[in-house]
Scaffold this active site. Structure first.
Site, PDB file in Angstrom:
ATOM      1  CE  LYS A 171      -3.539   2.907   1.113  1.00 51.32           C
ATOM      2  NZ  LYS A 171      -4.570   3.165   0.314  1.00 51.32           N
ATOM      3  CE  LYS A 246      -2.762   6.574   7.920  1.00 46.50           C
ATOM      4  NZ  LYS A 246      -3.898   6.091   8.250  1.00 46.50           N
TER       5      LYS A 246
HETATM    6  P1  NAD Z   1     -12.313   8.002   9.456  1.00 43.02           P
HETATM    7  O1  NAD Z   1     -11.759   8.846  10.545  1.00 43.02           O
HETATM    8  O2  NAD Z   1     -13.840   8.288   8.714  1.00 43.02           O
HETATM    9  O3  NAD Z   1     -12.750   6.536  10.486  1.00 43.02           O
HETATM   10  C1  NAD Z   1     -12.243   6.155  11.478  1.00 43.02           C
HETATM   11  C2  NAD Z   1     -13.272   5.645  12.500  1.00 43.02           C
HETATM   12  O4  NAD Z   1     -12.388   5.097  13.433  1.00 43.02           O
HETATM   13  C3  NAD Z   1     -14.220   6.755  12.821  1.00 43.02           C
HETATM   14  O5  NAD Z   1     -15.439   6.418  12.656  1.00 43.02           O
HETATM   15  C4  NAD Z   1     -13.516   6.760  14.446  1.00 43.02           C
HETATM   16  O6  NAD Z   1     -14.446   7.363  15.272  1.00 43.02           O
HETATM   17  C5  NAD Z   1     -13.269   5.263  14.663  1.00 43.02           C
HETATM   18  N1  NAD Z   1     -12.270   5.197  15.908  1.00 43.02           N
HETATM   19  C6  NAD Z   1     -11.296   6.050  16.118  1.00 43.02           C
HETATM   20  N2  NAD Z   1     -10.724   5.439  17.229  1.00 43.02           N
HETATM   21  C7  NAD Z   1     -11.484   4.426  17.778  1.00 43.02           C
HETATM   22  C8  NAD Z   1     -11.541   3.745  18.799  1.00 43.02           C
HETATM   23  N3  NAD Z   1     -10.854   3.908  19.923  1.00 43.02           N
HETATM   24  N4  NAD Z   1     -12.456   2.809  18.805  1.00 43.02           N
HETATM   25  C9  NAD Z   1     -13.542   2.416  18.437  1.00 43.02           C
HETATM   26  N5  NAD Z   1     -13.513   3.447  16.801  1.00 43.02           N
HETATM   27  C10 NAD Z   1     -12.509   4.318  16.868  1.00 43.02           C
HETATM   28  O7  NAD Z   1     -11.388   7.480   8.389  1.00 43.02           O
HETATM   29  P2  NAD Z   1     -11.331   6.641   7.065  1.00 43.02           P
HETATM   30  O8  NAD Z   1     -11.466   7.636   5.986  1.00 43.02           O
HETATM   31  O9  NAD Z   1     -12.550   5.623   7.170  1.00 43.02           O
HETATM   32  O10 NAD Z   1     -10.016   5.784   7.122  1.00 43.02           O
HETATM   33  C11 NAD Z   1      -9.872   4.548   7.691  1.00 43.02           C
HETATM   34  C12 NAD Z   1      -8.787   4.065   7.307  1.00 43.02           C
HETATM   35  O11 NAD Z   1      -8.519   3.711   5.923  1.00 43.02           O
HETATM   36  C13 NAD Z   1      -7.268   5.071   7.503  1.00 43.02           C
HETATM   37  O12 NAD Z   1      -6.559   4.349   8.039  1.00 43.02           O
HETATM   38  C14 NAD Z   1      -7.267   5.403   6.070  1.00 43.02           C
HETATM   39  O13 NAD Z   1      -5.784   5.928   5.953  1.00 43.02           O
HETATM   40  C15 NAD Z   1      -7.474   4.336   5.318  1.00 43.02           C
HETATM   41  N6  NAD Z   1      -8.039   4.584   3.816  1.00 43.02           N
HETATM   42  C16 NAD Z   1      -9.028   5.705   3.653  1.00 43.02           C
HETATM   43  C17 NAD Z   1      -9.263   5.960   2.308  1.00 43.02           C
HETATM   44  C18 NAD Z   1     -10.082   6.898   2.017  1.00 43.02           C
HETATM   45  O14 NAD Z   1     -10.355   7.340   0.770  1.00 43.02           O
HETATM   46  N7  NAD Z   1     -10.846   7.635   3.138  1.00 43.02           N
HETATM   47  C19 NAD Z   1      -8.724   4.979   1.380  1.00 43.02           C
HETATM   48  C20 NAD Z   1      -7.973   4.236   1.531  1.00 43.02           C
HETATM   49  C21 NAD Z   1      -7.630   3.803   2.784  1.00 43.02           C
END
Ligand code: NAD
Length: 295
Positions: A171, A246
């Site tokens: 990734k 990031k």
């Molecule tokens: P986001 O911030 O929308 O979602 C993360 C979720 O985790 C939130 O709902 C948050 O409340 C929850 N969370 C945080 N700490 C917590 C805890 N202690 N207990 C329970 N829940 C908890 O982020 P996202 O966009 O969904 O991204 C998630 C992952 O996917 C990241 O690592 C990101 O780099 C990766 N990612 C994102 C994308 C994108 O386009 N958004 C694409 C590929 C990969």
């Protein structure tokens, strides 16, 4: 049908969990945000209580969390996943995190007899909703085989990249290429403007020449040539500059840790850091073309 504990129901995790519900599983959702739980229940999921309660009943645990810090704490904490999960459960972490944390957590899990797969994704929120994500997976062959049917419910392309941590390695290497090529492509469009070369002309030529890349032909950073690219909607994400930053920082951490020389990756991380610091962290990463124009 399996019972799946899904932890982290954010922009990505929410729709991914909904696709597991659609596939017929009982999906117990956990998040620190009440609104995320409510969306999960509206999509047919079950509201979980604590992580310990949710994982105690689960055949499979999927996590989709912001960073390695949360993954480390939620898997290895006293009331976390590894100490509290049902014996024999399968663990899948789809968060994008650093390779070292992915390998360290998988090692502790393996020490307790738990199979764990790192399975970060590409495809963004659109792919998460449509169930067309690409999963890059690191773990043992048997673990990958067990996880595949669940990943199939959330994605279209499921690749086994090798042992623990190799999904994260794939990734961040991919996204380092993406960050560098987006800057290179943007620089070329800015130079073309200054030279009086029309953007469409540059696109038509470079897309059929050696300058071709995904950043050019699928996600063109200037409006016009690729109507679906964020440039045509004021650089609304898509994939934010903060997310790109990031991933580039993770690539730099990994390069330092492994002793790899990645000067272009370092420069890309530095430029995305400057761009994000100008109040553009929430803008699509292709908006860096405007930063390079001096806007
Ligand atoms: P986001 O911030 O929308 O979602 C993360 C979720 O985790 C939130 O709902 C948050 O409340 C929850 N969370 C945080 N700490 C917590 C805890 N202690 N207990 C329970 N829940 C908890 O982020 P996202 O966009 O969904 O991204 C998630 C992952 O996917 C990241 O690592 C990101 O780099 C990766 N990612 C994102 C994308 C994108 O386009 N958004 C694409 C590929 C990969």
């Amino acid at each position: 049908m399996s019972t799946i504990a899904f932890i982290g129901l954010g922009n990505m995790g929410g729709p991914m969990a909904a696709n597991l519900v659609k596939a017929g599983h009982k999906v117990v959702g956990v998040d620190v945000t009440q609104a995320a739980i409510e969306r999960h229940v509206a999509a047919g999921g079950v509201a979980g209580g604590s992580i310990a309660e949710a994982v105690a009943e689960a055949d499979v645990v999927v996590t989709m969390l912001p960073s390695g810090r949360e993954v480390n704490a939620l898997y290895l904490g006293e009331n976390g996943i590894v100490p509290k999960v049902k014996a024999g459960a399968l663990l899948i972490d789809s968060s994008t995190i650093d390779v070292d944390t992915a390998r360290a957590v998988a090692k502790v899990a393996a020490g307790k007899g738990l199979a764990m797969l790192d399975a970060p994704v590409s495809g963004g929120t659109g792919g998460a909703t449509a169930g067309t994500l690409t999963f890059m997976c690191g773990g043992e062959d048997a673990t990958f085989a067990r996880a595949k049917p669940y990943l199939d419910a959330m994605g279209k392309t499921i690749v086994h990249a090798g042992g623990p941590g190799n999904g994260q390695a794939a990734k961040i290497c991919n996204n380092m290429i993406l960050g560098i090529t987006m800057i290179a492509t943007s620089e070329a469009f800015v130079l073309a403007e200054k030279l009086g070369l029309d953007a469409q002309q540059l696109f038509d030529i470079a897309s059929k020449s050696s300058g071709q890349s995904w950043s050019l032909t699928t996600y063109c950073p200037v409006p016009g040539p690729v109507p679906t690219s964020p440039a045509n909607r004021g650089y609304q994400p898509g994939f934010t500059a903060a997310m790109m930053l990031k991933d580039l920082k993770l690539a730099q951490d990994a390069a330092r840790s492994a002793g790899a020389v990645t000067p272009m990756g370092a420069e890309a991380a530095s430029l995305y850091g400057l761009y994000a610091a100008q109040g553009e962290a929430g803008t699509d990463f292709s908006g860096i073309v405007n930063f390079l124009r001096g806007r």
